[in-house]
Design a protein around this motif. Structure first.
Motif, PDB file in Angstrom:
ATOM      1  N   THR A 100       0.534  -1.260   0.182  1.00 16.13           N
ATOM      2  CA  THR A 100      -0.041   0.662  -0.089  1.00 16.13           C
ATOM      3  C   THR A 100       1.263   1.528   0.107  1.00 16.13           C
ATOM      4  N   ALA A 101       1.795   1.201   1.210  1.00 19.97           N
ATOM      5  CA  ALA A 101       2.384   2.374   0.938  1.00 19.97           C
ATOM      6  C   ALA A 101       3.584   2.757  -0.744  1.00 19.97           C
ATOM      7  N   MET A 102       4.027   1.589  -0.722  1.00 18.89           N
ATOM      8  CA  MET A 102       4.600   1.367  -1.888  1.00 18.89           C
ATOM      9  C   MET A 102       3.928   1.766  -3.422  1.00 18.89           C
ATOM     10  N   ARG A 103       2.707   1.548  -3.152  1.00 16.23           N
ATOM     11  CA  ARG A 103       1.686   2.465  -4.460  1.00 16.23           C
ATOM     12  C   ARG A 103       1.508   3.840  -4.338  1.00 16.23           C
ATOM     13  N   PHE A 104       0.676   4.112  -2.714  1.00 18.05           N
ATOM     14  CA  PHE A 104       0.157   5.094  -2.764  1.00 18.05           C
ATOM     15  C   PHE A 104       1.352   6.450  -2.720  1.00 18.05           C
ATOM     16  N   THR A 105       2.624   6.394  -2.046  1.00 23.84           N
ATOM     17  CA  THR A 105       3.633   6.695  -2.394  1.00 23.84           C
ATOM     18  C   THR A 105       4.691   6.673  -3.954  1.00 23.84           C
ATOM     19  N   LYS A 106       4.189   6.106  -5.046  1.00 29.92           N
ATOM     20  CA  LYS A 106       4.603   5.583  -6.554  1.00 29.92           C
ATOM     21  C   LYS A 106       6.477   5.044  -5.543  1.00 29.92           C
ATOM     22  N   GLY A 107       7.306   4.655  -4.502  1.00 33.74           N
ATOM     23  CA  GLY A 107       8.650   4.625  -4.504  1.00 33.74           C
ATOM     24  C   GLY A 107       9.483   5.774  -4.593  1.00 33.74           C
ATOM     25  N   LYS A 108       8.701   7.273  -4.170  1.00 31.03           N
ATOM     26  CA  LYS A 108       9.466   8.406  -4.156  1.00 31.03           C
ATOM     27  C   LYS A 108       9.756   8.657  -2.841  1.00 31.03           C
ATOM     28  N   HIS A 109       9.186   8.203  -1.707  1.00 27.03           N
ATOM     29  CA  HIS A 109       9.339   8.306  -0.276  1.00 27.03           C
ATOM     30  C   HIS A 109       9.807   7.206   0.724  1.00 27.03           C
ATOM     31  N   ALA A 110      10.474   7.285   1.250  1.00 30.44           N
ATOM     32  CA  ALA A 110      10.974   6.734   2.568  1.00 30.44           C
ATOM     33  C   ALA A 110       9.702   5.764   3.161  1.00 30.44           C
ATOM     34  N   PHE A 111      10.020   5.195   3.746  1.00 28.99           N
ATOM     35  CA  PHE A 111       8.741   4.626   4.911  1.00 28.99           C
ATOM     36  C   PHE A 111       8.862   2.958   5.964  1.00 28.99           C
ATOM     37  N   ILE A 112       8.446   3.095   7.086  1.00 30.60           N
ATOM     38  CA  ILE A 112       8.404   2.240   7.617  1.00 30.60           C
ATOM     39  C   ILE A 112       7.039   1.840   7.671  1.00 30.60           C
ATOM     40  N   VAL A 113       6.959   0.666   7.859  1.00 34.43           N
ATOM     41  CA  VAL A 113       5.833  -0.265   8.443  1.00 34.43           C
ATOM     42  C   VAL A 113       5.998  -1.102   9.581  1.00 34.43           C
ATOM     43  N   ALA A 114       5.083  -0.803  10.713  1.00 32.47           N
ATOM     44  CA  ALA A 114       5.315  -1.843  12.170  1.00 32.47           C
ATOM     45  C   ALA A 114       3.887  -2.189  12.051  1.00 32.47           C
ATOM     46  N   THR A 115       3.780  -3.159  12.232  1.00 29.26           N
ATOM     47  CA  THR A 115       2.155  -4.099  12.185  1.00 29.26           C
ATOM     48  C   THR A 115       2.282  -4.460  13.880  1.00 29.26           C
ATOM     49  N   HIS A 116       1.065  -3.737  14.495  1.00 31.10           N
ATOM     50  CA  HIS A 116       0.997  -4.158  15.627  1.00 31.10           C
ATOM     51  C   HIS A 116       0.271  -5.574  15.841  1.00 31.10           C
ATOM     52  N   VAL A 117       0.485  -5.751  17.100  1.00 34.33           N
ATOM     53  CA  VAL A 117      -0.495  -7.830  17.002  1.00 34.33           C
ATOM     54  C   VAL A 117      -1.261  -7.597  18.743  1.00 34.33           C
ATOM     55  N   ASP A 118      -1.035  -6.288  19.373  1.00 34.17           N
ATOM     56  CA  ASP A 118      -1.276  -6.731  21.137  1.00 34.17           C
ATOM     57  C   ASP A 118      -2.668  -6.629  20.577  1.00 34.17           C
ATOM     58  N   LYS A 119      -3.507  -6.114  20.355  1.00 29.97           N
ATOM     59  CA  LYS A 119      -4.865  -6.271  19.763  1.00 29.97           C
ATOM     60  C   LYS A 119      -5.960  -7.034  19.049  1.00 29.97           C
TER      61      LYS A 119
END
Length: 470
Positions: A100-119
């Motif tokens: 989602t991040a890659m396609r939304f930013t078209k690969g022009k912005h650095a990003f991190i993806v953190a998946t929360h499993v505590d809920k």
């Protein structure tokens, strides 16, 4: 399904850019929420030093452009993506967030993806730098970008075999100020009767005894009445509706009829069958494809194309195949009608232009024809003036096709301008109708292909079960 939001992160007063970014990334990368960092991924940055890398990129942007950050400037964006409980595992959720991040930013912005499993619901925190990787541009938070992000998230969820959120009318949405309605006393009595009859009492006395054990007072008379906790008055069984009246209970106890618990007891109408939801049916088929054979299935059905079609139909509120077929047919008919009108206007423009030419030619050649007639229609004169006399004859032939007087040039010019104006207006309508027809016909074609393949696979499976040796 995934509920997705785009959140702008602003520079806070009396804090540096790096401190503001670190606050958010530290929360996103919390080990207790990400299973000690197992479900963290990144693009063009290191999750351990992401705050410093984002801040460095912004310093370079300031040097390259000469622009300095202002108070409450947007320094990063967060995509919050929450999944339906039990529908996705952490690994796949992280992959969906990354895609989602890659396609939304078209690969022009650095990003991190953190998946929360505590809920109970797995959710992603995607944080991307507002500054581009070229350190010369920033993310364009365009109008309705949040809606575009939700649409993209829906498409990716469908491509991964997940469901999407079904749109609901305002009247169907739950309000925070409403609470679940309490069961009525009659509903509670019917439930108690259902439970008592499940124990198969041998007679009426044993049946009433079971009701008393459930806390109900029983009053015998011409009609049996009961009163439970909280009731101010006794309620007769005959008021509970079909299947719960005195005579119905007696027939059930003697074995004359079989008891079927009814949630709609006493209603004199049959509930209407719920209309099938084409979109949910297809989503369920996609979801069933998940597993070892999912990649083969997705390739066979071109799941990306089908996913985009489902999103298109959801946005236009079409959830029934008959409705889709009708709208597609209407769109084709509308396009055909506008095309016919457009061609008629184009034909009239050609007619007006041709008639103007004939009038001008007639005006230029009528004197030549008069001389030709005086010459006794001399062949020598005709050969010397063949072109002019040919134009004169063509003009006269054209005039014979006109009913009434021949229009003047200024009248034709005025009509030409009016028809041209109508043609331009119709052209805009024509292009819109063409696009609608193409969109709806393409959606119908994709659904037809999908369901045809699905039917073929089902028939093939049934044949293989019936004739395993074939």
């Amino acid at each position: 399904m995934a509920a997705t939001r785009l959140i702008a992160m602003h520079l806070q007063k009396n804090r540096s850019i790096q401190q503001c970014i670190k606050d958010r990334t530290d929360y996103a990368e919390n080990g207790e929420k990400t299973d000690h960092g197992e479900f963290i991924s990144s693009y063009e940055c290191d999750p351990k030093t992401v705050d410093g890398e984002f801040a460095t990129a912004k310093n370079e942007y300031e040097i390259n452009t000469g622009r300095t950050p202002k108070e409450k400037d947007v320094i990063a964006y967060q995509i919050r993506q929450s999944f339906k409980p039990g529908e996705v595992d952490p690994e796949e959720a992280n992959k969906i967030g990354y895609e989602t991040a890659m396609r939304f930013t078209k690969g022009k912005h650095a990003f991190i993806v953190a998946t929360h499993v505590d809920k109970s619901h797995i959710h992603n925190h995607v944080i991307f730098n507002s500054t581009c990787l070229d350190e010369r541009h920033k993310f364009n938070n365009f109008f309705f970008s949040g809606i575009a992000l939700q649409r993209l998230s829906d498409i990716i969820c469908l491509e991964h075999g997940l469901s999407v959120i079904k749109p609901r009318r305002p009247s169907e949405r739950e309000k925070r100020t409403t609470y679940p309605e309490r069961k009525s006393f009659r509903e509670e009595i019917r439930a108690a009767i259902d439970a008592a009859l499940l124990k198969k009492p041998k007679d009426l006395e044993e049946f009433l005894k079971l009701l008393k054990e459930e806390g109900y007072e029983v009053k015998r008379g011409k009609y049996i009445a009961v009163k439970g906790e909280g009731q101010k008055t006794f309620l007769r069984l005959r008021s509970l509706g079909a299947g719960y009246r005195d005579e119905d209970i007696n027939k059930i106890l003697t074995g004359e009829v079989k008891h079927t618990p009814q949630k709609t007891a006493g209603k004199s109408y049959e509930p209407q069958p719920k209309k099938l939801d084409m979109l949910l049916d297809i989503q369920e088929i996609i979801a069933k494809g998940k597993g070892p054979g999912y990649e083969r299935w997705a390739k066979l059905h071109n799941v990306k194309q089908v996913s985009q079609t489902l999103i298109f139909l959801k946005e236009h509120g079409i959830r029934d195949y008959e409705e889709l077929a009708k709208i597609a047919g209407d769109a084709s008919a509308k396009f055909g009608e506008i095309t016919t009108r457009q061609k008629a206007l184009e034909a009239r423009l050609i007619e007006i232009a041709a008639l103007k030419k004939h009038i001008i030619n007639y005006s230029k050649t009528k004197d030549v024809f008069a001389e030709y007639r005086k010459s006794g229609y001399s062949k020598k004169f005709f050969e010397e003036h063949r072109e002019a006399l040919t134009l004169y004859k063509a003009a006269k032939d054209a005039f014979k096709q006109i009913e009434g007087p021949i229009p003047k040039i200024r009248e034709l010019n005025a009509e030409y301008e009016e028809v041209l104006k109508q043609k331009k207006l119709t052209y805009a309508e024509y292009k819109q109708a063409q696009k609608e027809m193409k969109d709806y016909q393409t959606a119908k074609y994709n659904i037809d292909q999908f369901m045809r393949k699905q039917t073929h696979e089902r028939d093939e499976h049934q044949r293989n079960r019936s004739h395993p040796s074939l």
